[in-house]
Design a protein around this motif. Structure first.
Motif, PDB file in Angstrom:
ATOM      1  N   LEU A 154       0.840  -1.196   0.000  1.00 48.74           N
ATOM      2  CA  LEU A 154       0.000   0.000   0.000  1.00 48.74           C
ATOM      3  C   LEU A 154       0.876   1.247   0.000  1.00 48.74           C
ATOM      4  CD1 LEU A 154      -2.804   1.057   0.049  1.00 48.74           C
ATOM      5  CD2 LEU A 154      -2.778   0.980   2.511  1.00 48.74           C
ATOM      6  N   LEU A 156       1.045   5.272  -0.263  1.00 51.28           N
ATOM      7  CA  LEU A 156       0.289   6.539  -0.203  1.00 51.28           C
ATOM      8  C   LEU A 156       1.138   7.714  -0.673  1.00 51.28           C
ATOM      9  CD1 LEU A 156      -1.754   6.536   3.114  1.00 51.28           C
ATOM     10  CD2 LEU A 156      -2.608   6.505   0.806  1.00 51.28           C
ATOM     11  N   LEU A 205       8.366  -3.201   6.408  1.00 52.38           N
ATOM     12  CA  LEU A 205       7.059  -2.750   6.889  1.00 52.38           C
ATOM     13  C   LEU A 205       5.935  -3.390   6.112  1.00 52.38           C
ATOM     14  CD1 LEU A 205       7.910   0.989   7.188  1.00 52.38           C
ATOM     15  CD2 LEU A 205       7.950  -0.733   8.958  1.00 52.38           C
ATOM     16  N   ARG A 206       4.769  -3.415   6.741  1.00 49.00           N
ATOM     17  CA  ARG A 206       3.640  -4.019   6.081  1.00 49.00           C
ATOM     18  C   ARG A 206       2.374  -3.207   6.330  1.00 49.00           C
ATOM     19  NH1 ARG A 206       3.071  -9.392   7.322  1.00 49.00           N
ATOM     20  NH2 ARG A 206       5.228  -9.693   6.735  1.00 49.00           N
ATOM     21  N   GLY A 207       1.424  -3.384   5.417  1.00 44.99           N
ATOM     22  CA  GLY A 207       0.085  -2.836   5.606  1.00 44.99           C
ATOM     23  C   GLY A 207       0.046  -1.345   5.866  1.00 44.99           C
ATOM     24  N   ASP A 208      -0.662  -0.984   6.933  1.00 43.07           N
ATOM     25  CA  ASP A 208      -0.905   0.418   7.251  1.00 43.07           C
ATOM     26  C   ASP A 208       0.381   1.178   7.522  1.00 43.07           C
ATOM     27  OD1 ASP A 208      -3.264  -0.858   7.303  1.00 43.07           O
ATOM     28  OD2 ASP A 208      -4.040   0.148   9.074  1.00 43.07           O
ATOM     29  N   TYR A 209       1.342   0.529   8.177  1.00 41.48           N
ATOM     30  CA  TYR A 209       2.602   1.200   8.473  1.00 41.48           C
ATOM     31  C   TYR A 209       3.314   1.609   7.193  1.00 41.48           C
ATOM     32  CZ  TYR A 209       2.668   0.048  13.451  1.00 41.48           C
ATOM     33  OH  TYR A 209       2.410  -0.010  14.780  1.00 41.48           O
ATOM     34  N   ALA A 211       1.927   2.207   4.407  1.00 41.50           N
ATOM     35  CA  ALA A 211       1.163   3.308   3.826  1.00 41.50           C
ATOM     36  C   ALA A 211       1.595   4.636   4.422  1.00 41.50           C
ATOM     37  CB  ALA A 211      -0.331   3.084   4.063  1.00 41.50           C
ATOM     38  N   ILE A 212       1.719   4.678   5.765  1.00 37.94           N
ATOM     39  CA  ILE A 212       2.034   5.953   6.409  1.00 37.94           C
ATOM     40  C   ILE A 212       3.462   6.381   6.091  1.00 37.94           C
ATOM     41  CG2 ILE A 212       2.168   7.130   8.615  1.00 37.94           C
ATOM     42  CD1 ILE A 212      -0.642   6.513   7.854  1.00 37.94           C
ATOM     43  N   VAL A 213       4.402   5.424   6.044  1.00 38.27           N
ATOM     44  CA  VAL A 213       5.779   5.824   5.740  1.00 38.27           C
ATOM     45  C   VAL A 213       5.895   6.320   4.308  1.00 38.27           C
ATOM     46  CG1 VAL A 213       8.136   5.004   5.508  1.00 38.27           C
ATOM     47  CG2 VAL A 213       6.824   4.379   7.469  1.00 38.27           C
ATOM     48  N   LEU A 215       3.583   7.749   2.709  1.00 39.93           N
ATOM     49  CA  LEU A 215       2.980   9.088   2.772  1.00 39.93           C
ATOM     50  C   LEU A 215       4.009  10.104   3.255  1.00 39.93           C
ATOM     51  CD1 LEU A 215      -0.431  10.012   4.221  1.00 39.93           C
ATOM     52  CD2 LEU A 215       1.548  11.176   5.066  1.00 39.93           C
ATOM     53  N   LEU A 362      -4.727   6.392  -5.523  1.00 37.30           N
ATOM     54  CA  LEU A 362      -4.971   5.174  -4.752  1.00 37.30           C
ATOM     55  C   LEU A 362      -6.446   4.816  -4.768  1.00 37.30           C
ATOM     56  CD1 LEU A 362      -3.723   3.028  -2.869  1.00 37.30           C
ATOM     57  CD2 LEU A 362      -4.583   4.394  -0.992  1.00 37.30           C
ATOM     58  N   VAL A 366      -8.211   1.347  -5.871  1.00 30.30           N
ATOM     59  CA  VAL A 366      -9.012   0.531  -4.962  1.00 30.30           C
ATOM     60  C   VAL A 366     -10.456   0.447  -5.433  1.00 30.30           C
ATOM     61  CG1 VAL A 366      -9.838   0.340  -2.614  1.00 30.30           C
ATOM     62  CG2 VAL A 366      -7.501   0.980  -3.044  1.00 30.30           C
ATOM     63  N   GLU A 452      -5.631  -9.370   0.688  1.00 21.50           N
ATOM     64  CA  GLU A 452      -4.520  -8.606   0.156  1.00 21.50           C
ATOM     65  C   GLU A 452      -4.190  -7.482   1.116  1.00 21.50           C
ATOM     66  OE1 GLU A 452      -8.028  -7.985  -1.036  1.00 21.50           O
ATOM     67  OE2 GLU A 452      -7.287  -7.829  -3.067  1.00 21.50           O
ATOM     68  N   GLY A 453      -3.154  -6.757   0.761  1.00 20.95           N
ATOM     69  CA  GLY A 453      -2.759  -5.627   1.596  1.00 20.95           C
ATOM     70  C   GLY A 453      -1.962  -6.054   2.803  1.00 20.95           C
TER      71      GLY A 453
END
Lengths: 455, 305
Positions: A154, A156, A205-209, A211-213, A215, A362, A366, A452-453
């Motif tokens: 993911l 961002l 890193l995976r998933g939401d983390y 995404a934030i990095v 970003l 994104l 999605v 996924e994700g």
């Protein structure tokens, strides 16, 4: 009074009470921000005024919709669900077989259709705002689809690579006078280097983390573009970027210009049509390369990585390389799109590369259904075309008065549409998966069966 | 040295605001495993409501008592923001529970775009400024060239943050709601089996998160005296950084992380360059996640097959 009539009446009473509660809650929700308006008065002091009519309209609208949903729509949907058994929606094979050639054929003749329909000056808007703008996002969507849809990473901060491509072209073309055709691949290469560079630290890193990095990286690149004034000219941006030429023939009124060479009367639309075919070619290249890559070992490794990273690693797939190639490929297409963007606009500034852009791309991926190329294209048409249509809804001015500006509401509706589509179809518009590897026959499975994700 | 002390004071003040927002991130992530992307914008909305409450109090009601004005701002902002966040959870996140992992995140990004644009459309795109609510400061050490000051505003922010954190800690550690929250955090299905209303507990988590964001929003308006519709994004990301730095899911971690981020930002601005202060905060986020993914106080995440 019969029993069924009584039941119906109690349902109505219940729905009315429900709508009343909704009205009360929405009154509370909208009271501060809609019911009250902060304005600056003559003495430059902030004062409050009330906007009760608007508040009443808001509350009534929401309560009305709620009433409609509980009384009409929900029973209707339930009756329908009771009648039909649930089947995962999938595109029939025959549909995708004829849809793609048909769509490409339409896109190829599209500028001429619009020329024939509204003439040279009228078609500028249709080709530029709708054609080119949508195709840029289709291309970006397909590029990001490699990272998010295929590899399940993911991202961002995708717009950072778009920015790298745009600034590569903008800076190199204006300082060194290099041609578009040299800089296009160069921008792609530079962007994919950045993809690898930014991909390295986030491998674990995976998933939401993740995404934030990503970003954070996207924002860092934007802040550097804003503040490194010596190189990028900061907020003022780079202006007067050389425009691409038709294999050396410029689009101007000169004797050696495009119009004179081909014995046409000069029109700025020529350049627009050329740019349209350029982005169409680039977008199709992106789509084609992605489709082919899916059949190569690296593409299969991406999809395996998306489904299960641990299983992937235990099968001996080098996850580091797999992730980095996904980042690099995705970034490369963003770099192409970015250099095209710079060439088309002739002006770039950090304002074009904000987080909202990343979120838009994104959401296209999605909403289209991750991994589905057709879905991404359809989502790009719907989202970007939709917001472009909002631009020229002048008839709304007749309803709401002259001060009404529909463009203000573009992002508002865009954000809300993202929420609604997620609720309606969390898997995206085309939520089916076609395996690229199969034994005897190709079986389409609903994407609800896979995850996924997690990458 | 004086500059350092002054920046320390400013940094802790800013960090308190970040810490309050960070608790919202950490709680929501802890309980439903989702990065509530719209939380920064909820903070911005709460700041707007506090500003509107301030205008009601001063221009309509004509209250001159500063303490009362701040109290009313806090209560009004907390109440309305909680209601808004409750509705957001109900509309945008609850239908997606049990859906695939990215769905709530995308929905939250959509909500974030919606909230900031909603405020832009309804209240206008310009900065909204109010006159300073509280003036005055203590002078801690004075030279001719540089004086270290501790303003009354900063003391109020420290005090309010400390009191509310204590109340909040009590709520989570000692009450049945807190126990239900911790149970849902560990295992939602099991919590439901032993009779906890999971939906209600999650809704209450959002309400508490919003209330703390509203405290931060009120303090922000009081401290800076200006707010605009786009003020949610950057504080939101920084507060998320704080939550990650402290270890996501850990409440003391969020506060410590917030204060650290505040200190890093102000010290960076003072000693290096103010232009790149956001880069400093974002880099901290990346570095933390890469080298210390569980944060300062977090539990290491065990990977299960």
């Amino acid at each position: 009074m019969t029993a069924s009539a009584r039941r119906e009446r109690s349902e109505v009473v219940h729905a009315l009470r429900d709508a009343g509660i909704t009205a009360l809650i929405s009154f509370g929700l909208f009271l501060p921000l809609v019911g009250l308006l902060t304005i600056t008065n003559m003495n430059n002091e902030l004062r409050l005024t009330t906007r009760l009519p608007l508040l009443v309209i808001f509350v009534a609208l929401i309560a009305g919709v709620r009433l409609l949903v509980t009384l009409v729509i929900r029973p209707w949907a339930e009756r329908r669900r009771a009648l039909s058994t649930r089947k995962p929606f999938s595109i029939p094979r025959s549909f995708s077989r004829w849809f793609v050639p048909f769509a490409i054929g339409f896109l190829v003749v599209y500028p001429f259709i619009s020329l024939a329909a509204v003439g040279y000056s009228g078609s500028l808007k249709w080709i530029d705002n709708f054609g080119i703008q949508i195709l840029i996002y289709v291309m970006l969507g397909w590029g990001l689809n490699i990272v998010v849809g295929l590899a399940g990473l993911l991202d961002l901060g995708y717009v950072a690579f778009y920015a790298v491509g745009a600034y590569s072209y903008g800076l190199l073309a204006s300082h060194f006078g290099l041609s578009f055709w040299i800089l296009l691949p160069l921008a792609g290469i530079l962007s994919s280097f950045w993809g690898i560079l930014l991909g390295f630290p986030v491998l674990r890193l995976r998933g939401d983390y993740l995404a934030i990095v990503t970003l954070a990286f996207g924002e860092i690149i934007r802040i550097v573009l804003v503040n490194w004034v010596d190189l990028t000219n900061g907020y003022a941006g780079i202006a007067a970027i050389p425009r691409p030429t038709f294999f050396g023939i410029p689009f101007n009124t000169d004797d050696n210009g495009f119009a004179a060479t081909f014995h046409l009367t000069f029109s700025p639309t020529h350049r627009t049509i050329f740019l349209y075919y350029l982005i169409l070619g680039l977008a199709l290249l992106t789509g084609y390369v992605t489709t082919r890559l899916r059949r190569l070992p690296v593409g299969r490794a991406w999809e395996a990585l998306r489904e299960d990273e641990i299983a992937c690693r235990s099968l001996g797939i080098n996850t580091t390389n797999t992730k980095l190639t996904a980042f690099a490929m995705g970034a490369m297409f963003a770099g192409f799109a970015g250099s095209f963007f710079a060439a088309r606009q002739g002006f770039i500034s950090p304002e074009s590369f904000t987080f909202i852009e990343s979120a838009t791309i994104l959401s296209i991926v999605v909403l289209g259904g991750m991994g589905s190329q057709i879905g991404v294209a359809i989502a790009a048409v719907a989202m970007i075309g939709g917001t472009e249509i909002m631009r020229d809804m002048d008839f709304l001015k007749a309803i709401f008065g002259d001060t009404f500006d529909p463009t203000q509401y573009r992002m508002l509706i865009f954000g809300f549409a993202m929420v609604l589509i997620m609720i309606w179809k969390p898997r995206g518009l085309i939520a089916s998966r076609e395996p690229s590897v199969f034994l005897k026959e190709r079986k389409t499975i609903s994407s609800e069966l896979v995850k996924e994700g997690h990458g | 040295m004086d500059v350092f002390v002054q920046q320390l004071i400013n940094g802790i003040t800013l960090g308190s605001i970040y810490g309050l927002i960070a608790i919202g991130y950490t709680m929501v992530f802890g309980i439903i495993g989702m990065v509530n992307f719209a939380h920064g914008d909820v903070f911005m909305v709460s700041a707007f409501i506090a500003l509107i409450a301030f205008l009601i109090v001063t221009t309509w009601l004509g209250i001159t008592s500063v303490a009362l004005a701040i109290f009313i701002m806090l209560i009004v902002s907390m109440a309305f923001t909680s209601l808004i966040n409750w509705a957001i959870e109900r509309v945008a996140y609850r239908p997606l529970r049990g859906s695939f992992r990215l769905a709530p995140l995308i929905s939250a990004i959509g909500m974030s775009i919606f909230l900031s644009n909603f405020v832009q459309v309804t209240q206008g795109p310009r900065n909204k400024a109010i006159p300073p609510i509280i003036r005055g400061e203590f002078i801690l050490s004075g030279h001719d060239a540089y004086t270290v000051t501790l303003s009354y505003k900063q003391i109020i922010i420290w005090g309010v943050t400390a009191v509310l954190l204590a109340a909040f800690w009590y709520l989570v550690a000692k009450t049945s709601l807190g126990r239900a929250q911790r149970a849902c955090e560990q295992d939602q299905k099991m919590a439901a089996l032993v009779g906890i209303d999971v939906d209600r507990t999650i809704a209450m988590t959002f309400v508490i998160a919003a209330a703390l964001a509203a405290v931060a929003g009120t303090m922000y308006v009081m401290y800076y005296g200006v707010v605009s519709f786009s003020d949610g994004f950057v504080p939101g990301v920084k507060a998320f950084t704080a939550a990650v730095l402290g270890g996501i899911g850990s409440l003391p971690g969020a506060v410590v992380g917030g204060i650290l981020i505040g200190l890093i930002e102000t010290l960076w601005s003072a000693y290096f360059t103010i232009d790149y202060k956001d880069v400093a905060a974002f880099s901290v986020l990346a570095i933390t996640l890469i080298f210390l993914p569980q944060g300062l106080f977090g539990r290491p995440d065990v990977e299960k097959v």
